[in-house]
Design a protein around this motif. Structure first.
Motif, PDB file in Angstrom:
ATOM      1  N   TRP A  93       0.848  -1.207   0.000  1.00  0.00           N
ATOM      2  CA  TRP A  93       0.000   0.000   0.000  1.00  0.00           C
ATOM      3  C   TRP A  93       0.880   1.254   0.000  1.00  0.00           C
ATOM      4  N   LYS A  94       1.893   1.269   0.833  1.00  0.00           N
ATOM      5  CA  LYS A  94       2.765   2.440   0.940  1.00  0.00           C
ATOM      6  C   LYS A  94       3.455   2.746  -0.399  1.00  0.00           C
ATOM      7  N   PHE A  95       3.982   1.700  -1.042  1.00  0.00           N
ATOM      8  CA  PHE A  95       4.691   1.892  -2.311  1.00  0.00           C
ATOM      9  C   PHE A  95       3.741   2.384  -3.400  1.00  0.00           C
ATOM     10  N   THR A 138      -0.700 -12.449  -4.826  1.00  0.00           N
ATOM     11  CA  THR A 138      -1.216 -11.843  -6.058  1.00  0.00           C
ATOM     12  C   THR A 138      -2.496 -11.062  -5.784  1.00  0.00           C
ATOM     13  N   PHE A 139      -3.310 -11.565  -4.858  1.00  0.00           N
ATOM     14  CA  PHE A 139      -4.534 -10.856  -4.476  1.00  0.00           C
ATOM     15  C   PHE A 139      -4.177  -9.465  -3.941  1.00  0.00           C
ATOM     16  N   LEU A 140      -3.156  -9.393  -3.097  1.00  0.00           N
ATOM     17  CA  LEU A 140      -2.725  -8.102  -2.563  1.00  0.00           C
ATOM     18  C   LEU A 140      -2.158  -7.215  -3.669  1.00  0.00           C
ATOM     19  N   MET A 141      -1.349  -7.810  -4.556  1.00  0.00           N
ATOM     20  CA  MET A 141      -0.690  -7.039  -5.610  1.00  0.00           C
ATOM     21  C   MET A 141      -1.682  -6.419  -6.580  1.00  0.00           C
ATOM     22  N   LEU A 142      -2.830  -7.059  -6.760  1.00  0.00           N
ATOM     23  CA  LEU A 142      -3.849  -6.529  -7.665  1.00  0.00           C
ATOM     24  C   LEU A 142      -4.909  -5.717  -6.920  1.00  0.00           C
ATOM     25  N   GLY A 143      -5.309  -6.218  -5.760  1.00  0.00           N
ATOM     26  CA  GLY A 143      -6.386  -5.563  -5.025  1.00  0.00           C
ATOM     27  C   GLY A 143      -6.003  -4.209  -4.451  1.00  0.00           C
ATOM     28  N   ILE A 144      -4.771  -4.091  -3.956  1.00  0.00           N
ATOM     29  CA  ILE A 144      -4.356  -2.833  -3.319  1.00  0.00           C
ATOM     30  C   ILE A 144      -4.329  -1.668  -4.308  1.00  0.00           C
ATOM     31  N   PRO A 145      -3.653  -1.784  -5.470  1.00  0.00           N
ATOM     32  CA  PRO A 145      -3.697  -0.644  -6.395  1.00  0.00           C
ATOM     33  C   PRO A 145      -5.101  -0.362  -6.928  1.00  0.00           C
ATOM     34  N   ALA A 146      -5.943  -1.390  -7.027  1.00  0.00           N
ATOM     35  CA  ALA A 146      -7.323  -1.166  -7.457  1.00  0.00           C
ATOM     36  C   ALA A 146      -8.074  -0.324  -6.434  1.00  0.00           C
ATOM     37  N   GLY A 380       5.096  -3.339 -15.358  1.00  0.00           N
ATOM     38  CA  GLY A 380       4.347  -4.139 -14.402  1.00  0.00           C
ATOM     39  C   GLY A 380       3.106  -3.401 -13.935  1.00  0.00           C
ATOM     40  N   VAL A 381       2.234  -4.109 -13.229  1.00  0.00           N
ATOM     41  CA  VAL A 381       1.006  -3.501 -12.708  1.00  0.00           C
ATOM     42  C   VAL A 381       1.348  -2.422 -11.682  1.00  0.00           C
ATOM     43  N   SER A 382       0.604  -1.334 -11.723  1.00  0.00           N
ATOM     44  CA  SER A 382       0.758  -0.227 -10.780  1.00  0.00           C
ATOM     45  C   SER A 382      -0.602   0.437 -10.631  1.00  0.00           C
ATOM     46  N   VAL A 383      -0.668   1.487  -9.847  1.00  0.00           N
ATOM     47  CA  VAL A 383      -1.916   2.245  -9.745  1.00  0.00           C
ATOM     48  C   VAL A 383      -2.308   2.793 -11.119  1.00  0.00           C
ATOM     49  N   ASP A 384      -1.302   3.171 -11.919  1.00  0.00           N
ATOM     50  CA  ASP A 384      -1.579   3.680 -13.268  1.00  0.00           C
ATOM     51  C   ASP A 384      -2.370   2.678 -14.105  1.00  0.00           C
ATOM     52  N   SER A 385      -2.184   1.388 -13.829  1.00  0.00           N
ATOM     53  CA  SER A 385      -2.879   0.358 -14.597  1.00  0.00           C
ATOM     54  C   SER A 385      -4.389   0.400 -14.366  1.00  0.00           C
ATOM     55  N   PHE A 386      -4.808   0.954 -13.236  1.00  0.00           N
ATOM     56  CA  PHE A 386      -6.222   0.950 -12.866  1.00  0.00           C
ATOM     57  C   PHE A 386      -6.910   2.290 -13.110  1.00  0.00           C
ATOM     58  N   VAL A 387      -6.217   3.205 -13.756  1.00  0.00           N
ATOM     59  CA  VAL A 387      -6.806   4.521 -13.997  1.00  0.00           C
ATOM     60  C   VAL A 387      -6.674   4.904 -15.467  1.00  0.00           C
ATOM     61  N   LYS A 388      -7.450   5.919 -15.830  1.00  0.00           N
ATOM     62  CA  LYS A 388      -7.328   6.551 -17.142  1.00  0.00           C
ATOM     63  C   LYS A 388      -6.898   7.987 -16.914  1.00  0.00           C
ATOM     64  N   LYS A 389      -6.169   8.544 -17.852  1.00  0.00           N
ATOM     65  CA  LYS A 389      -5.767   9.952 -17.778  1.00  0.00           C
ATOM     66  C   LYS A 389      -6.537  10.711 -18.859  1.00  0.00           C
ATOM     67  N   ILE A 390      -7.435  11.569 -18.427  1.00  0.00           N
ATOM     68  CA  ILE A 390      -8.275  12.337 -19.359  1.00  0.00           C
ATOM     69  C   ILE A 390      -7.692  13.736 -19.519  1.00  0.00           C
ATOM     70  N   THR A 391      -7.556  14.177 -20.766  1.00  0.00           N
ATOM     71  CA  THR A 391      -7.032  15.528 -21.000  1.00  0.00           C
ATOM     72  C   THR A 391      -8.173  16.543 -21.020  1.00  0.00           C
ATOM     73  N   PHE A 392      -7.881  17.734 -20.531  1.00  0.00           N
ATOM     74  CA  PHE A 392      -8.823  18.850 -20.512  1.00  0.00           C
ATOM     75  C   PHE A 392      -8.133  20.081 -21.114  1.00  0.00           C
ATOM     76  N   GLN A 393      -8.941  20.984 -21.663  1.00  0.00           N
ATOM     77  CA  GLN A 393      -8.386  22.265 -22.106  1.00  0.00           C
ATOM     78  C   GLN A 393      -9.454  23.337 -22.048  1.00  0.00           C
ATOM     79  N   HIS A 394      -9.002  24.551 -21.789  1.00  0.00           N
ATOM     80  CA  HIS A 394      -9.903  25.701 -21.787  1.00  0.00           C
ATOM     81  C   HIS A 394      -9.210  26.843 -22.515  1.00  0.00           C
TER      82      HIS A 394
END
Length: 428
Positions: A93-95, A138-146, A380-394
């Motif tokens: 979790w900390k990492f 593996t459950f921890l490695m996938l569940g925690i970043p999710a 490898g799997v990371s928090v980035d694997s579970f998110v999308k990065k949406i671009t915005f502009q004004h």
């Protein structure tokens, strides 16, 4: 016995052949997995129950266990095991929590502001292997970043044990993660269920988790044929150890066997610039292997593995980058001098006191990593694997005046007049 090659005797074709693994030349695996996927798509829960009887030898009334059964199973875990799992949970979790980074807004032109914001993937599926070994890690490695990413729905699939339940350690991990349902589904059929959905299993947006060649093939098929993404093609596990005269052959042999016991199709590779280290490591393999409870499995993996003698650490590093290992261990005092030369690797373990086992369980880094040379292109799997990065502009009035004329020119040279007009009407 570990096969030994000399790099100087290998031409590029031989090296390529050594670096190729887990091929399905006759498409036998593909045909089997295609059939499983189609049967799950058309048969739903009934097909999953049939596969459970066929592959797991279990007749299931329900395809999942709920919170009450999870809590009862978790209660059986002893205090020392709970403490070890909790330590791993805290470090992982900390990492991973540090990977949540908010990006700032950038003014690219006066009056034009652009930025990115993170959004969690809403529905994710976690596959926890449970064939020859049950993997709560593996459950921890996938569940925690999710959980850190904030995914709204987390579907968990793992093959049933002989009693028709899951391992108590998986249940305890589910408690820690706040997961209240575990589906008793394994293999390619679990991937198909999460990709297409059934009466009981909800379709997910992205599937995570390692597995055997059938699971990996299922993931690659559904990625191209469904609207479900995957983390990576994470198949049978592998390690490559680079060693020199400073290496301890006892440690090196232990590291090779730690990987080999995963499965008969795992691979453990030793690259060394010292014939003495190779010879001593082979002797240690012969000593340590018979004492392992999973020695039969490990022996098959070692028979599928090899060592390569090189002329220098630089040559060893060149071979490693060609192999692109899931796990790379630098068993040398000179590991710092090699860091900048590492191009392709999933996760790297530095020095004599950093075994790959530490990363597999509790140091904090993720052990769900690209195999079969996919480290050339995947992380490898990371928090980035579970998110999308949406671009915005004004764009303000000053911004459209500053940027607009250039956009008009660019749209004109591409012959897209409607694009140009969207700017022109605003400038007027």
């Amino acid at each position: 016995m570990l096969k030994v090659y000399k790099l100087c005797d290998l031409d590029p074709g031989n090296i390529k052949k050594l670096c190729t693994r887990n091929t399905d030349v006759n498409n036998d695996i593909r045909k089997t997995v295609d059939d499983i996927i189609q049967r799950v798509k058309t048969g739903g829960d009934a097909a999953l129950k049939e596969f459970s009887e066929k592959f797991d030898g279990i007749t299931l009334d329900e395809l999942y266990i709920g919170k009450k059964e999870i809590d009862a199973l978790a209660f059986k875990v002893g205090n020392s095991e709970k403490q070890a799992i909790q330590l791993a949970y805290n470090n992982i979790w900390k990492f991973h929590e540090a990977q949540l980074v908010k990006e700032g807004k950038i003014e690219t032109t006066a009056g034009v502001t652009c930025w990115r914001e993170t959004r969690a993937i809403e529905k994710v599926g976690l596959y926890i292997p449970g064939g020859t070994a049950v993997l709560p890690s593996t459950f921890l490695m996938l569940g925690i970043p999710a959980k850190i990413a904030g995914c709204e729905q987390i579907i968990v699939c793992s093959p049933p044990q002989k009693d028709g339940k899951v391992n108590a350690y998986l249940a305890y991990c589910a408690q820690l993660l706040g997961i209240e349902r575990i589906y008793l589904i394994g293999g390619a059929q679990a991937i198909a269920a999460m990709a297409y959905g059934t009466e009981s299993v909800e379709k997910v947006d992205k599937i995570f988790g390692p597995g055997n060649q059938y699971v990996t093939k299922a993931k690659t098929i559904i990625q191209s044929e469904s609207q479900t993404a995957i983390d990576m093609p994470a198949g049978p596990s592998e390690v490559l150890v680079i060693a020199d005269e400073t290496a301890n052959p006892v440690y090196v042999a232990a590291d090779l066997l730690a990987q080999a016991e995963h499965g008969a199709d795992s691979q453990a590779v030793l690259i060394a610039d010292s014939q003495l280290i190779i010879d001593q490591t082979i002797k240690e393999l012969d000593k340590q292997l018979p004492a392992l409870p999973r020695h039969t499995i490990a022996a098959k993996a070692i028979a599928n593995s090899y060592a390569v003698l090189t002329a220098s650490l630089d040559e060893s590093m060149t071979f490693s980058n060609a192999y692109a290992p899931e796990h790379l261990i630098l068993a040398t005092d000179k590991w710092e001098s090699l860091l900048d030369k590492i191009i392709n690797a999933g996760s790297v373990f530095l020095g004599h006191l950093t075994p790959e086992s530490a990363g597999d369980y509790a140091s904090g880094t993720n052990h769900t990593l690209p195999t079969s040379s996919y480290a050339r292109a995947y992380s490898g799997v990371s928090v980035d694997s579970f998110v999308k990065k949406i671009t915005f502009q004004h764009i303000s009035r000053a911004g459209i005046e500053n940027l607009g004329p250039a956009v008009e020119v660019l749209a004109s040279l591409e012959g897209l007049d409607a694009h140009k007009n969207a700017i022109t009407v605003r400038l007027k």
